[in-house]
Design an enzyme around this catalytic site. Structure first.
Site, short mmCIF file in Angstrom:
data_model
loop_
_atom_site.label_atom_id
_atom_site.label_comp_id
_atom_site.label_asym_id
_atom_site.label_seq_id
_atom_site.Cartn_x
_atom_site.Cartn_y
_atom_site.Cartn_z
N TYR A 174 0.84 -1.19 0.00
CA TYR A 174 0.00 0.00 0.00
C TYR A 174 0.89 1.25 0.00
CZ TYR A 174 -3.92 -3.14 0.79
OH TYR A 174 -4.86 -4.12 0.63
N CYS A 362 -16.19 -18.72 4.10
CA CYS A 362 -15.20 -19.58 4.73
C CYS A 362 -15.51 -21.03 4.43
CB CYS A 362 -15.18 -19.35 6.25
SG CYS A 362 -14.02 -20.40 7.13
#
Length: 665
Positions: A174, A362
């Site tokens: 980032y 998940c």
């Protein structure tokens, strides 16, 4: 007295006291609203983890500058005061459970996607944040100063919204990382070149944040301690850089990796528990500051050892808390055998969010938002459920049905439960997959209204005698073996050196302890299973070739596994033949064809991994027999269509919908 005294000791920094040493690190979810606001489902997601005993929850990265600094399709925002009220509702909810709450603030820089932000991304220089990424434009000094100010304003909003701390993201490719890393930063002004210059932007951001939140509010800094790429910052480099950033940082959140080494940032399955704790120890030892370590930590014994040995002060369990939000409470209450451990498959979390721009799901946890809320509902009349097949889909269906009050019967033809997941976990690099069937079996054993018959083939008569209201067919899959000349008469046969995936798994110990260096291995099929076979043999120094009919390998793999597999192929000089078709099989070679040209690929061991096909040979008989009865027959998992474990697990939980359909709920 708990056997984990370090895990359950409180930890105080500045004006924040964390009740235990387990933290949930920031992980993007794509749960936020279209405009970056937090919503009720999002709050419920975090609430489950607070309710489960987590000491500190660091809410996923929020953009300080929109749209320029945004990196997700539905990323949280903290660039305007209008986001404060909803975020306050979040902190208010989580505090009720005794959890501390921080928020990570971030600017994505070159990791932004032009199509999403509507303009060219920005960075330290014009270097993409990943191979093939968009080319950013270098920030001008005035713009840098403006972003520094935005960080400070965002941090003040975090504090106003009731958070206990703020984390600045300075890693993972980032914007701040793009200034810190020599891979991205090619500037020649005061923000580039030397370590001090590359650290200048981060230093200014930290100072801006501290000025905004005051002296007693904790500041965390997340770093990629080792970028694990050639030309990037090593751990030694980072320790020198942190000399310029140490002041005003209260906790170092020590991570690793960049976008092009993503398998070390979002840990690949075969990395051991706590593998990067040496990095947090190095930071801790040098600066005498608290550190957080993360890295496939699934077992409380490892977490306790890391703390006891002073490798870190806080343990980050990320995907493990997506898988089981009650990890902490289960450890505290001596229910470790019932932890639904993350198998590090990266399919529903990273694969959904990074690869597909979907909200996270998940594989092992069919409901990441509501968790066990379904258990509060019970059947309204006596209901019998028969499940045929004891793989992961069948076990999830059987357990769920029993948990809501059904009398449930499970038939498994093999003498053990677990299905294909249990088999695949025999591969050393896939051993974490065994966590799921192991958990499901333990969960099933605790349910007195779930009766299990192993080593028993279910027949219509036996099922009829159980007076079923619902029959669940979950009989799994078998290898796809097309009628290619020489294949069926040789594969998995005595005296032959040609194997299916089950042939390999049934002989795994023989191959594990055999000297395979230099042996010729040819794998037909470049999907997930074929690549698992390549990984096994390449790491044992065999000479491996892989053949795939499509133009690419691993078409359906999640982004982490695919990146890891491609690195394995490159590092081990695996010979890759794409757009190539198998036409004939002999005892010592495959005949393959590409562009109308045929060649023989000779092998010491050959493997045919062309995928799997549903095994549902008894389904039609069941449907025919019970068609005039008031019995619902459903087909789930691989026996319906071969896919991933996550799909079968979801369909197993969806037994609730079938029970609603027949009026039993």
């Amino acid at each position: 007295m708990t056997k984990y005294p370090n895990i359950f000791s409180p930890f105080k920094v500045k004006n924040m006291t964390i009740k235990n040493r387990i933290i949930m690190p920031p992980m993007g979810t794509n749960y936020a609203g279209q405009n970056g606001e937090i919503n009720n489902d999002h709050i419920k997601y975090y609430e489950q983890r607070a309710k489960g005993g987590t000491g500190l929850i660091i809410v996923e990265n929020a953009a300080v500058d929109f749209p320029l600094g945004s990196n997700g399709t539905t990323q949280l925002r903290i660039d305007h005061d209008s986001f404060i009220p909803a975020l306050y509702r979040l902190t208010e909810r989580l505090h009720k459970y005794g959890a501390c709450v921080a928020m990570q603030i971030n600017h994505s820089g070159a990791s932004a996607v032009p199509e999403r932000i509507g303009c060219q991304p920005v960075s330290a220089s014009n270097i993409p944040s990943k191979t093939g990424g968009a080319i950013p434009r270098p920030l001008e000094k005035k713009e840098i100063l403006d972003i520094v100010e935005k960080y400070g304003k965002a941090a003040k909003r975090v504090q106003t919204a009731g958070f206990d701390a703020v984390e600045i993201h300075a890693g993972h490719s980032y914007l701040i990382c793009q200034f810190l890393s020599p891979i991205y930063n090619k500037r020649s002004d005061e923000f580039g070149g030397s370590l001090e210059n590359r650290a200048r932007f981060a230093r200014m951001v930290i100072d801006s944040v501290r000025a905004a939140v005051g002296p007693t509010f904790p500041i965390l800094l997340r770093i990629s301690a080792d970028e694990l790429l050639e030309g990037g910052n090593t751990l030694e480099d980072t320790l020198k850089i942190l000399e310029y950033l140490n002041d005003e940082v209260d906790i170092f959140d020590v991570s690793a990796g960049l976008n092009d080494s993503l398998q070390y940032q979002i840990d690949n399955m075969n990395l051991p528990d706590g593998w990067r704790s040496y990095m947090s120890k190095a930071v801790r030892d040098k600066f005498n500051k608290p550190t957080i370590t993360t890295g496939n930590i699934r077992n409380p014994e490892i977490a306790e050892k890391i703390l006891a040995e002073g490798q870190a002060d806080l343990i980050g369990i990320g995907r493990g808390l997506i898988a089981d939000p009650n990890w902490v409470s289960k450890v505290k209450n001596n229910q470790e055998d019932m932890i639904r451990k993350c198998i590090s498959c990266n399919i529903g979390c990273a694969g959904h969010r990074i690869g597909l721009n979907r909200p996270i799901r998940c594989t092992v946890n069919p409901d990441t938002i509501n968790e066990d809320a379904y258990k509060n509902k019970k059947v309204n009349k006596p209901t019998n459920v028969v499940v045929i097949g004891g793989g992961t889909a069948g076990l999830e269906a059987a357990c769920t049905a029993a948990e809501v009050g059904c009398t449930t019967f499970l038939f498994e033809q093999k003498p053990y439960l677990g299905g294909l997941a249990k088999e695949i976990s025999k591969l050393p690099d896939k051993n974490r997959i065994s966590y799921l069937p192991d958990y499901l079996v333990k969960r099933a054993e605790k349910l007195k209204n779930l009766i299990i018959y192993t080593g028993t083939k279910a027949d219509v008569k036996a099922i009829k005698n159980l007076k079923p209201d619902v029959i669940v067919n979950a009989t799994g899959s078998k290898p796809l073996l097309p009628p290619i000349k020489g294949l069926l008469e040789r594969i998995d046969k005595e005296g032959e050196k040609l194997y299916s995936i089950f042939g390999l798994l049934n002989n795994i110990d023989k191959f594990k302890f055999k000297n395979l260096e230099g042996k010729k291995i040819v794998v037909i099929g470049g999907g997930a299973v074929g690549l698992d076979v390549v990984e096994f043999f390449a790491e044992r120094k065999a000479k491996v070739s892989i053949v795939e009919m499509l133009p690419m390998l691993g078409r359906d793999l999640d982004v982490i596994t695919k990146l890891s597999m491609m690195n394995i192929i490159k590092e081990n000089n695996v010979d890759v033949l794409t757009e190539t078709t198998l036409v004939e099989v002999a005892s010592d070679h495959f005949k393959v064809k590409k562009d109308d040209k045929e060649q023989n690929l000779y092998f010491d061991y050959g493997f045919v991994c062309l995928g799997m096909r549903p095994e549902n040979s008894g389904l039609e008989e069941l449907q025919e027999y019970f068609k005039d009865e008031a019995v619902e027959v459903i087909n789930i998992g691989d026996s319906a269509r071969t896919r991933k474990i996550i799909d079968g697990m979801g369909e197993g939980r969806d037994i609730l919908l079938t029970l609603e359909k027949i009026g039993a709920m």
